[in-house]
Motif scaffolding. Structure first.
Motif: not given
Length: 315
Positions: A140, A145, A191-192, A194-195
């Motif tokens: 992620g 992105d 997504t990034a 969340s990582a």
């Protein structure tokens, strides 16, 4: 708490004034003249002088700054110096809901993924589940992105045709239209983040689980679920809240690349377009709004500290 809020509010006003002042003068130091860019090469000095006077750019910088600041205090951020002289407030009012919608949904995606992933990774350390979460967080953080956005468009928009590829529908027109146009961009952006949040939850929770009071609670026979949610998570959330507040403020500033991929004219695209066109009022207004969100996010994080940990007092 009241005295703390008053101090922080005054500090926030000072920060926003400093940001507005720096942006105003630094924009004038950037090479290039908006008047020369707006006029054709054949335009004479008379036309250039007339346009400069019309836009108020013929006055000394101090006078321009004073007029702009006085108008800004009254809610007037000026008008774009390009096109039809559209008011900056109107431009920002059109762009801000799009960026806010994308930021909120991206934030929701990040939290839904990160919280369970971080808890599983911390409570099942050195297991296949921990390794899977760590690998997912690494991927992620590593995936750009815009690359993920293009991949989502190819799979879900072009091939499966489940969701639209580009565009934006206001929430006032259609809820489902608004939602389906933002699902793919919010996944690409969230997504990034969340990582980042998952790794922070794992690190903070592991540190708390090693504490003496956690061993004492376990020795007393407290159930694992009660230990996790009643003792570990509240104490582990202090650094996580800090990261989440910064992440949300960054989301508000605009996921410029993703907005361009999905043709969403949000705050980020407005800011970049203003910088490229030397549109001083638009850039100043956009940065002022972004700085306000950063200041508000920091203030909200400070207030959450006291709610999460009663030992924190603002005396």
């Amino acid at each position: 708490m009241t005295a703390f809020l008053i101090r922080r509010t005054l500090g926030a006003i000072a920060v926003m004034w400093a940001v507005a002042t720096l942006v105003f003068f630094m924009l004038r130091l950037v090479p290039g003249d908006p008047i020369a860019a707006m006029l054709a090469d054949a335009a004479g000095p008379e036309a250039e002088a007339a346009l400069r006077a019309k836009l108020g750019l013929d006055q000394p910088l101090v006078v321009q700054y004073g007029l702009w600041m006085w108008n800004a205090l009254q809610g007037d951020l000026g008008a774009s110096i390009y096109g039809s002289n559209q008011p900056v407030r109107t431009i920002l009012a059109e762009a801000l809901p799009r960026t806010m919608s994308l930021a909120l949904l991206s934030f929701l995606v990040a939290v839904v993924i990160a919280v369970p992933a971080g808890i599983i990774s911390a409570t099942r350390r050195n297991t296949p589940a921990d390794a899977a979460v760590s690998l997912g967080a690494f991927l992620g953080l590593s995936m750009p992105d815009f690359w993920l956005a293009i991949l989502l468009i190819i799979v879900f928009a072009a091939n499966l045709q489940w969701l639209p590829a580009i565009g934006y529908v206001p929430l006032s027109e259609s809820f489902w239209g608004w939602l389906e146009h933002l699902i793919l961009p919010s996944i690409a952006v969230g997504t990034a983040f969340s990582a980042i949040i998952a790794r922070m939850i794992r690190s903070s929770l592991l540190e708390v689980l090693k504490a003496d009071y956690m061993r004492t609670a376990k020795a007393k026979g407290l159930k694992e679920r009660a230990m996790l949610w009643g003792h570990a998570m509240p104490n582990a959330m202090i650094p996580v809240v800090t990261v989440v507040g910064i992440a949300f403020a960054l989301l508000i500033s605009g996921a410029v690349v993703v907005e361009n991929v999905f043709a969403i004219k949000g705050l980020g695209r407005v800011l970049i377009g203003g910088i490229q066109a030397r549109d001083y009022p638009v850039v100043q207004g956009a940065i002022l709004v972004i700085s306000a969100f950063f200041v508000f996010s920091n203030l909200l994080v400070d207030m959450l500290y006291g709610a999460l940990d009663p030992r924190i007092r603002y005396d």
